[in-house]
Design a protein around this motif. Structure first.
Motif, PDB file in Angstrom:
ATOM      1  N   VAL A  92       0.842  -1.206   0.000  1.00  0.00           N
ATOM      2  CA  VAL A  92       0.000   0.000   0.000  1.00  0.00           C
ATOM      3  C   VAL A  92       0.877   1.257   0.000  1.00  0.00           C
ATOM      4  CG1 VAL A  92      -1.596   1.327   1.447  1.00  0.00           C
ATOM      5  CG2 VAL A  92      -2.064  -1.087   0.999  1.00  0.00           C
ATOM      6  N   SER A  93       2.008   1.199   0.723  1.00  0.00           N
ATOM      7  CA  SER A  93       2.901   2.365   0.820  1.00  0.00           C
ATOM      8  C   SER A  93       3.516   2.724  -0.532  1.00  0.00           C
ATOM      9  CB  SER A  93       4.039   2.104   1.809  1.00  0.00           C
ATOM     10  OG  SER A  93       3.508   1.819   3.066  1.00  0.00           O
ATOM     11  N   LEU A  94       3.515   1.772  -1.450  1.00  0.00           N
ATOM     12  CA  LEU A  94       4.089   2.059  -2.767  1.00  0.00           C
ATOM     13  C   LEU A  94       3.285   3.103  -3.532  1.00  0.00           C
ATOM     14  CD1 LEU A  94       5.202  -1.503  -3.803  1.00  0.00           C
ATOM     15  CD2 LEU A  94       6.675   0.461  -3.441  1.00  0.00           C
ATOM     16  N   ALA A  95       2.088   3.395  -3.056  1.00  0.00           N
ATOM     17  CA  ALA A  95       1.296   4.466  -3.676  1.00  0.00           C
ATOM     18  C   ALA A  95       1.961   5.824  -3.461  1.00  0.00           C
ATOM     19  CB  ALA A  95      -0.121   4.463  -3.132  1.00  0.00           C
ATOM     20  N   GLN A  96       3.075   5.848  -2.703  1.00  0.00           N
ATOM     21  CA  GLN A  96       3.851   7.089  -2.580  1.00  0.00           C
ATOM     22  C   GLN A  96       4.603   7.398  -3.878  1.00  0.00           C
ATOM     23  OE1 GLN A  96       6.167   7.042   1.090  1.00  0.00           O
ATOM     24  NE2 GLN A  96       4.385   6.343   2.239  1.00  0.00           N
ATOM     25  N   PHE A  97       4.704   6.417  -4.767  1.00  0.00           N
ATOM     26  CA  PHE A  97       5.272   6.663  -6.101  1.00  0.00           C
ATOM     27  C   PHE A  97       4.130   7.105  -7.023  1.00  0.00           C
ATOM     28  CE2 PHE A  97       8.278   3.638  -4.311  1.00  0.00           C
ATOM     29  CZ  PHE A  97       9.504   4.049  -4.805  1.00  0.00           C
ATOM     30  N   TRP A  98       4.442   8.013  -7.930  1.00  0.00           N
ATOM     31  CA  TRP A  98       3.423   8.444  -8.893  1.00  0.00           C
ATOM     32  C   TRP A  98       2.988   7.262  -9.754  1.00  0.00           C
ATOM     33  CZ3 TRP A  98       0.968  12.973  -8.908  1.00  0.00           C
ATOM     34  CH2 TRP A  98       1.575  14.058  -8.266  1.00  0.00           C
ATOM     35  N   HIS A  99       1.715   7.194 -10.023  1.00  0.00           N
ATOM     36  CA  HIS A  99       1.186   6.131 -10.887  1.00  0.00           C
ATOM     37  C   HIS A  99      -0.220   6.474 -11.341  1.00  0.00           C
ATOM     38  CE1 HIS A  99      -0.498   5.271  -6.939  1.00  0.00           C
ATOM     39  NE2 HIS A  99      -1.464   4.615  -7.564  1.00  0.00           N
ATOM     40  N   THR A 100      -0.714   5.703 -12.278  1.00  0.00           N
ATOM     41  CA  THR A 100      -2.128   5.725 -12.633  1.00  0.00           C
ATOM     42  C   THR A 100      -2.612   4.282 -12.496  1.00  0.00           C
ATOM     43  OG1 THR A 100      -3.740   6.253 -14.348  1.00  0.00           O
ATOM     44  CG2 THR A 100      -1.520   5.756 -15.111  1.00  0.00           C
ATOM     45  N   ASP A 101      -3.782   4.092 -11.909  1.00  0.00           N
ATOM     46  CA  ASP A 101      -4.207   2.758 -11.487  1.00  0.00           C
ATOM     47  C   ASP A 101      -4.425   1.804 -12.664  1.00  0.00           C
ATOM     48  OD1 ASP A 101      -4.333   3.579  -8.758  1.00  0.00           O
ATOM     49  OD2 ASP A 101      -6.273   4.519  -9.158  1.00  0.00           O
ATOM     50  N   SER A 102      -4.024   0.588 -12.444  1.00  0.00           N
ATOM     51  CA  SER A 102      -4.242  -0.564 -13.336  1.00  0.00           C
ATOM     52  C   SER A 102      -3.797  -0.335 -14.779  1.00  0.00           C
ATOM     53  CB  SER A 102      -5.689  -1.087 -13.235  1.00  0.00           C
ATOM     54  OG  SER A 102      -6.594  -0.423 -14.019  1.00  0.00           O
ATOM     55  N   SER A 103      -2.771   0.487 -14.957  1.00  0.00           N
ATOM     56  CA  SER A 103      -2.227   0.702 -16.313  1.00  0.00           C
ATOM     57  C   SER A 103      -1.553  -0.562 -16.841  1.00  0.00           C
ATOM     58  CB  SER A 103      -1.230   1.865 -16.306  1.00  0.00           C
ATOM     59  OG  SER A 103      -0.121   1.547 -15.498  1.00  0.00           O
ATOM     60  N   TYR A 104      -1.294  -1.524 -15.924  1.00  0.00           N
ATOM     61  CA  TYR A 104      -0.651  -2.795 -16.307  1.00  0.00           C
ATOM     62  C   TYR A 104      -1.653  -3.774 -16.917  1.00  0.00           C
ATOM     63  CZ  TYR A 104      -2.689  -3.582 -11.766  1.00  0.00           C
ATOM     64  OH  TYR A 104      -3.578  -3.610 -10.716  1.00  0.00           O
ATOM     65  N   ARG A 105      -2.914  -3.374 -17.003  1.00  0.00           N
ATOM     66  CA  ARG A 105      -3.904  -4.236 -17.674  1.00  0.00           C
ATOM     67  C   ARG A 105      -3.975  -3.862 -19.154  1.00  0.00           C
ATOM     68  NH1 ARG A 105      -7.731  -6.835 -14.338  1.00  0.00           N
ATOM     69  NH2 ARG A 105      -7.434  -6.312 -12.148  1.00  0.00           N
ATOM     70  N   THR A 158       1.178  11.180   0.064  1.00  0.00           N
ATOM     71  CA  THR A 158       2.315  11.638   0.863  1.00  0.00           C
ATOM     72  C   THR A 158       2.460  10.718   2.093  1.00  0.00           C
ATOM     73  OG1 THR A 158       0.983  13.166   2.177  1.00  0.00           O
ATOM     74  CG2 THR A 158       1.915  14.033   0.130  1.00  0.00           C
ATOM     75  N   PRO A 159       3.674  10.589   2.630  1.00  0.00           N
ATOM     76  CA  PRO A 159       3.868   9.692   3.785  1.00  0.00           C
ATOM     77  C   PRO A 159       3.052  10.148   5.005  1.00  0.00           C
ATOM     78  CG  PRO A 159       5.976  10.454   2.885  1.00  0.00           C
ATOM     79  CD  PRO A 159       4.902  11.268   2.227  1.00  0.00           C
ATOM     80  N   HIS A 160       2.787   9.222   5.890  1.00  0.00           N
ATOM     81  CA  HIS A 160       2.147   9.579   7.168  1.00  0.00           C
ATOM     82  C   HIS A 160       2.753   8.707   8.259  1.00  0.00           C
ATOM     83  CE1 HIS A 160      -0.701   6.112   7.726  1.00  0.00           C
ATOM     84  NE2 HIS A 160      -0.384   5.960   6.468  1.00  0.00           N
ATOM     85  N   ASP A 161       2.485   9.080   9.500  1.00  0.00           N
ATOM     86  CA  ASP A 161       3.014   8.332  10.641  1.00  0.00           C
ATOM     87  C   ASP A 161       2.423   6.919  10.611  1.00  0.00           C
ATOM     88  OD1 ASP A 161       3.549   7.222  13.124  1.00  0.00           O
ATOM     89  OD2 ASP A 161       3.215   9.097  14.223  1.00  0.00           O
ATOM     90  N   PRO A 162       3.280   5.876  10.529  1.00  0.00           N
ATOM     91  CA  PRO A 162       2.733   4.513  10.410  1.00  0.00           C
ATOM     92  C   PRO A 162       1.976   4.049  11.651  1.00  0.00           C
ATOM     93  CG  PRO A 162       5.141   4.466  10.612  1.00  0.00           C
ATOM     94  CD  PRO A 162       4.744   5.914  10.484  1.00  0.00           C
ATOM     95  N   ARG A 163       2.131   4.765  12.768  1.00  0.00           N
ATOM     96  CA  ARG A 163       1.397   4.376  13.985  1.00  0.00           C
ATOM     97  C   ARG A 163      -0.030   4.934  13.973  1.00  0.00           C
ATOM     98  NH1 ARG A 163       5.868   6.936  17.703  1.00  0.00           N
ATOM     99  NH2 ARG A 163       5.447   8.437  16.046  1.00  0.00           N
ATOM    100  N   GLU A 164      -0.292   5.809  12.994  1.00  0.00           N
ATOM    101  CA  GLU A 164      -1.620   6.408  12.869  1.00  0.00           C
ATOM    102  C   GLU A 164      -2.470   5.553  11.932  1.00  0.00           C
ATOM    103  OE1 GLU A 164      -1.792   9.790  10.243  1.00  0.00           O
ATOM    104  OE2 GLU A 164      -3.114  10.857  11.622  1.00  0.00           O
ATOM    105  N   ARG A 165      -3.705   5.279  12.325  1.00  0.00           N
ATOM    106  CA  ARG A 165      -4.582   4.463  11.470  1.00  0.00           C
ATOM    107  C   ARG A 165      -4.994   5.260  10.243  1.00  0.00           C
ATOM    108  NH1 ARG A 165      -7.515   0.443  14.558  1.00  0.00           N
ATOM    109  NH2 ARG A 165      -9.292   0.732  13.170  1.00  0.00           N
ATOM    110  N   ARG A 166      -4.959   4.613   9.106  1.00  0.00           N
ATOM    111  CA  ARG A 166      -5.456   5.236   7.869  1.00  0.00           C
ATOM    112  C   ARG A 166      -6.199   4.153   7.089  1.00  0.00           C
ATOM    113  NH1 ARG A 166      -3.664   6.499   2.354  1.00  0.00           N
ATOM    114  NH2 ARG A 166      -4.405   8.576   1.753  1.00  0.00           N
TER     115      ARG A 166
END
Ligand SMILES: [Fe+2]
Length: 297
Positions: free
Chosen positions: A113-126, A273-281
């Motif tokens: 899930v944290s990899l969403a910190q990289f720019w992307h557009t969803d499911s372009s690999y389909r 953007t990153p967030h504190d991993p101890r915080e629920r998201r």
């Protein structure tokens, strides 16, 4: 009918959030069925603003899925570590498991899930990528976790001519497994690779609804560019990302609970953007299945 359409436009309150993309939309209750006139009005606003923010949508997962169906078939994600165990069309962008427990930062699901910190557009690999996605803020972050979107029409239009020539008529490879090399994730099994083979997509695409051209890259998945050595390809993608991430092209969304944000994956990229991993998201996403292959510009 004409007056009814006018009524719908009056009911929809649309407030632009950035000069080139993003608008807040009020006057919609996602729990109610979407009538054809409202659907058409929303579709027009969406095509114009690319990213729509709907505040105060107190929806269940089932209502989220039902609203999504107004725009197309909801995608069922191919990996069960991300998919909700309760509603299969819900893709969980969360560091909390299905039973409500916070997961450690090194949990494979959290890492992915944290990899969403990289720019992307969803499911372009389909081979046929999705149309768009709708993300519901269930538990939103106060320490970060903002989502940034960039308008790839204006990015393409603003590219220097030499770069436009470099990407024109070229294809980039979109490989789901590439993501797993970026964060020491367990490599895909042969079975997983066979289920999602890499695809080549044009780097400049024509939008099937608006007819406008946009840059189409998804750096998290792009591992090759047609006719380029690997290092040159990675350099080109990195340069394009740096260009696309300029604030003049980017709307940054700070989430409030029960915001729903809907974006067009055909002409935008996004990152979190990153967030504190101890915080629920906890964010729940539906994805609208695409209906046609990517058209080269
Ligand atoms: Fe995404």
């Amino acid at each position: 009918m004409a007056s009814f359409v006018a009524d719908v436009s009056e009911r929809l309150k649309v407030r632009p959030l950035h000069p080139v993309l993003g608008a807040e939309v009020r006057g919609i209750d996602m729990r109610a069925p979407l009538d054809p006139a409202t659907f058409q009005a929303l579709q027009d606003v969406w095509m114009q603003h690319l990213v729509l923010v709907f505040p105060d949508q107190h929806i269940s997962d089932a209502e989220h899925v039902a609203f999504t169906r107004g725009f197309g078939e909801p995608e069922v994600f191919h990996q069960n570590i991300i998919r909700s165990s309760r509603v299969k069309e819900i893709f969980r962008v969360a560091n909390v498991d299905d039973d409500g427990n916070l997961m450690a930062p090194d949990h494979p699901t959290v890492k992915q899930v944290s990899l969403a910190q990289f720019w992307h557009t969803d499911s372009s690999y389909r081979a046929i990528p999705c149309t768009g996605a709708l993300l519901h803020g269930v538990e939103t972050s106060r320490t970060g976790g903002e989502t940034q979107f960039t308008n790839m029409y204006t990015v393409y239009e603003a590219l220097p001519d030499a770069v436009k020539r470099q990407v024109a008529g070229r294809k980039a490879r979109h490989n789901f497994g590439h993501m797993h090399t970026l964060a020491s994730l367990k490599p895909l099994t042969e079975e997983e690779k066979a289920a999602m083979p890499p695809v080549w997509q044009p780097m400049v695409r024509r939008h099937p609804v608006t007819g406008r051209n946009s840059l189409y890259i998804s750096p998290i998945y792009n591992d090759e560019v047609e006719g380029m050595a690997a290092a040159d390809a990675q350099r080109l993608i990195a340069e394009l990302v740096e260009f696309a991430a300029q604030p003049r092209f980017v709307y940054r969304h700070r989430w409030e609970p029960d915001d729903v944000v809907m974006w067009d994956n055909r002409c935008t990229m996004h990152q979190v953007t990153p967030h504190d991993p101890r915080e629920r998201r906890v964010m729940h996403r539906t994805t609208i299945v695409g209906t046609e292959p990517v058209l080269a510009a």
